[in-house]
Design a protein around this motif. Structure first.
Motif, mmCIF file in Angstrom:
data_model
loop_
_atom_site.group_PDB
_atom_site.id
_atom_site.type_symbol
_atom_site.label_atom_id
_atom_site.label_comp_id
_atom_site.label_asym_id
_atom_site.label_seq_id
_atom_site.Cartn_x
_atom_site.Cartn_y
_atom_site.Cartn_z
ATOM 1 N N ILE A 137 -1.962 24.911 5.589
ATOM 2 C CA ILE A 137 -3.006 24.755 4.579
ATOM 3 C C ILE A 137 -2.896 23.331 4.056
ATOM 4 O O ILE A 137 -1.889 22.958 3.452
ATOM 5 C CB ILE A 137 -2.854 25.771 3.436
ATOM 6 C CG1 ILE A 137 -2.994 27.201 3.958
ATOM 7 C CG2 ILE A 137 -3.900 25.503 2.344
ATOM 8 C CD1 ILE A 137 -2.697 28.272 2.917
ATOM 9 N N ASP A 138 -3.914 22.521 4.320
ATOM 10 C CA ASP A 138 -3.933 21.102 3.953
ATOM 11 C C ASP A 138 -4.680 20.940 2.629
ATOM 12 O O ASP A 138 -5.817 21.405 2.487
ATOM 13 C CB ASP A 138 -4.642 20.314 5.066
ATOM 14 C CG ASP A 138 -4.588 18.812 4.866
ATOM 15 O OD1 ASP A 138 -4.891 18.343 3.748
ATOM 16 O OD2 ASP A 138 -4.279 18.091 5.835
ATOM 17 N N MET A 139 -4.035 20.292 1.660
ATOM 18 C CA MET A 139 -4.632 20.152 0.339
ATOM 19 C C MET A 139 -5.922 19.323 0.365
ATOM 20 O O MET A 139 -6.818 19.529 -0.458
ATOM 21 C CB MET A 139 -3.630 19.524 -0.632
ATOM 22 C CG MET A 139 -2.358 20.337 -0.801
ATOM 23 S SD MET A 139 -2.647 21.985 -1.458
ATOM 24 C CE MET A 139 -1.077 22.779 -1.069
ATOM 25 N N GLU A 154 3.217 9.317 10.843
ATOM 26 C CA GLU A 154 2.455 10.177 9.942
ATOM 27 C C GLU A 154 2.073 9.447 8.650
ATOM 28 O O GLU A 154 0.969 9.639 8.124
ATOM 29 C CB GLU A 154 3.254 11.446 9.630
ATOM 30 C CG GLU A 154 3.455 12.363 10.817
ATOM 31 C CD GLU A 154 2.144 12.818 11.434
ATOM 32 O OE1 GLU A 154 1.220 13.186 10.673
ATOM 33 O OE2 GLU A 154 2.030 12.804 12.672
ATOM 34 N N VAL A 155 2.974 8.622 8.137
ATOM 35 C CA VAL A 155 2.676 7.857 6.927
ATOM 36 C C VAL A 155 1.514 6.899 7.185
ATOM 37 O O VAL A 155 0.660 6.699 6.316
ATOM 38 C CB VAL A 155 3.930 7.102 6.439
ATOM 39 C CG1 VAL A 155 3.573 6.036 5.399
ATOM 40 C CG2 VAL A 155 4.933 8.085 5.852
ATOM 41 N N ALA A 156 1.478 6.316 8.359
ATOM 42 C CA ALA A 156 0.383 5.399 8.703
ATOM 43 C C ALA A 156 -0.979 6.070 8.554
ATOM 44 O O ALA A 156 -1.960 5.436 8.163
ATOM 45 C CB ALA A 156 0.561 4.874 10.122
ATOM 46 N N THR A 193 3.475 16.051 5.310
ATOM 47 C CA THR A 193 3.101 15.826 6.708
ATOM 48 C C THR A 193 4.111 14.936 7.422
ATOM 49 O O THR A 193 4.377 15.121 8.613
ATOM 50 C CB THR A 193 1.716 15.154 6.799
ATOM 51 O OG1 THR A 193 1.744 13.917 6.057
ATOM 52 C CG2 THR A 193 0.628 16.043 6.247
ATOM 53 N N TYR A 194 4.672 13.971 6.668
ATOM 54 C CA TYR A 194 5.526 12.964 7.293
ATOM 55 C C TYR A 194 7.011 13.303 7.270
ATOM 56 O O TYR A 194 7.836 12.523 7.754
ATOM 57 C CB TYR A 194 5.314 11.605 6.619
ATOM 58 C CG TYR A 194 5.506 11.607 5.117
ATOM 59 C CD1 TYR A 194 6.767 11.527 4.541
ATOM 60 C CD2 TYR A 194 4.412 11.680 4.265
ATOM 61 C CE1 TYR A 194 6.940 11.530 3.161
ATOM 62 C CE2 TYR A 194 4.567 11.680 2.890
ATOM 63 C CZ TYR A 194 5.825 11.597 2.345
ATOM 64 O OH TYR A 194 5.989 11.599 0.980
ATOM 65 N N ASN A 195 7.372 14.451 6.711
ATOM 66 C CA ASN A 195 8.803 14.750 6.618
ATOM 67 C C ASN A 195 9.105 16.191 7.018
ATOM 68 O O ASN A 195 9.490 16.468 8.152
ATOM 69 C CB ASN A 195 9.308 14.464 5.204
ATOM 70 C CG ASN A 195 10.822 14.393 5.115
ATOM 71 O OD1 ASN A 195 11.516 14.680 6.088
ATOM 72 N ND2 ASN A 195 11.347 13.999 3.986
ATOM 73 N N LEU A 215 0.614 16.691 1.142
ATOM 74 C CA LEU A 215 1.204 17.998 0.880
ATOM 75 C C LEU A 215 0.517 19.114 1.671
ATOM 76 O O LEU A 215 -0.710 19.225 1.679
ATOM 77 C CB LEU A 215 1.147 18.317 -0.618
ATOM 78 C CG LEU A 215 1.840 19.609 -1.052
ATOM 79 C CD1 LEU A 215 3.339 19.546 -0.759
ATOM 80 C CD2 LEU A 215 1.601 19.881 -2.535
ATOM 81 N N LEU A 216 1.340 19.935 2.306
ATOM 82 C CA LEU A 216 0.885 21.101 3.050
ATOM 83 C C LEU A 216 1.609 22.345 2.542
ATOM 84 O O LEU A 216 2.705 22.247 1.989
ATOM 85 C CB LEU A 216 1.216 20.967 4.545
ATOM 86 C CG LEU A 216 0.823 19.689 5.279
ATOM 87 C CD1 LEU A 216 1.461 19.688 6.679
ATOM 88 C CD2 LEU A 216 -0.687 19.562 5.380
#
Length: 348
Positions: free
Chosen positions: A219-221, A290-292, A199-201, A128-129
């Protein structure tokens, strides 16, 4: 008669030799798996996803496409999710055997007395961003004051609540939280100052819409120290009590699928796209890459896919309780967060 006896004796000797060689070259687990295949009977299983078919779940699709579930004697049906489908309800009501959900959401249902058990952690980091245009001047969480901030709510808001309070902001008075849809149009059209994005979507949707990374502030959780764990595997306690071996076989196949998917996300994205053309091929591949990074963060051992970091579980539970998702502390024990099935499936 003499010739017949000789021939019969030779056949017996040959048969015994084949059996001995087969026995020496097969492990007990291999023999069990081969027996399931030889009988032609596959154990039926259903997996309930949290959302629509996309590369968020690529490991399961890769495992299915490569026949890993069948190798383990399983006929797996993958059920897509959606905005009106709650994985916890699907598993609790027996519609699905195994579900994918966020850890905080699972904790909520556990706290309400639902006998659901966490049995594997696929995402090791939060995705989540909060994303804003650089022109909005939101360079830190403190800059969210007085802004319109988007959330999907429905359990997705608690990391944002934690972020705000950790930076001295009152979610009721210091800014306006706005219901966000599943596009990024509200941010693109300046209806929101900052928007939730995975991040992945959704972050990828902004890039596909023509935004550059230099045009955006994130902003990265994880960096903000308020991350809560997301995609995990869970089951109903009475189901796993009767089907521990079946689940371990499912987990072995799934881990193998995730390892392949993370090793070659371009192929994994294509596999998901071929399974369900819900979004473009390019976006599925972007998502897969991104999921990887969430399943195998930098320095993470691929052999540990599915491993549960109990410190991260505790942080998720503490934040969920502190910021209102849970009315009492999460119960974190082997009964609610069982690590033994992963350990038995992986031998670790």
């Amino acid at each position: 008669m003499g010739k017949r006896k000789v021939l019969t004796g030779l056949l017996v000797v040959l048969l015994l030799a084949v059996l001995v060689i087969s026995g020496c070259s097969s492990s007990p687990q291999a023999s069990s798996d081969q027996g399931a295949q030889a009988s032609g009977k596959l154990d039926k299983m259903t997996l309930q996803l949290k959302w629509l078919p996309q590369s968020q779940f690529m490991g399961y699709y890769v495992a299915q496409a490569k026949g890993y579930y069948k190798e383990q004697g399983i006929d797996l049906q993958i059920l897509p999710g959606g905005s009106d489908i709650i994985p916890e309800q699907q598993v609790y009501n027996g519609v699905a055997d195994v579900g994918v959900t966020w850890v905080s959401s699972l904790m909520k249902y556990q706290s309400q007395g639902w006998d659901l058990v966490h049995v594997g952690q696929i995402f090791q980091k939060s995705a989540l961003l909060l994303v804003s245009k650089t022109s909005k001047g939101i360079n830190s969480p403190a800059d969210l004051k007085g802004k319109k901030v988007g959330s999907w709510f429905g359990g997705n808001e608690y990391e944002i609540y934690a972020l705000l309070e950790a930076n001295g902001l009152n979610k009721e008075k210091d800014l306006k939280l706005v219901q966000q849809d599943y596009t990024m149009n509200q941010l693109l059209n300046d209806q929101l100052d900052a928007a939730s994005a995975m991040t992945y979507n959704e972050y990828g949707l902004l890039l596909e819409a023509g935004m550059k990374e230099s045009d955006l502030h994130v902003i990265d959780m994880n960096d903000a120290k308020v991350a809560m764990l997301e995609d995990c595997l869970f089951v109903k306690s009475d189901w796993i009590a009767k089907n521990a071996d079946l689940y371990q076989r499912f987990l072995k196949a799934s881990i193998k699928g995730w390892q392949d998917a993370c090793a070659d996300p371009a192929v994994a994205g294509k596999t998901v796209y071929d399974a369900d053309k819900s979004v473009s091929l390019d976006h599925q591949v972007y998502m897969a890459k991104e999921v990887a990074k969430l399943v195998e963060p930098q320095g993470f051992d691929p052999a540990k896919i599915g491993y549960t970091d109990m410190n991260a579980i505790k942080q998720t539970g503490d934040l969920a309780h502190k910021y209102g998702l849970l009315t009492k502390p999460a119960v974190i024990s082997e009964d609610t967060f069982a690590s033994k099935y992963w350990q038995q499936a992986t031998g670790k």
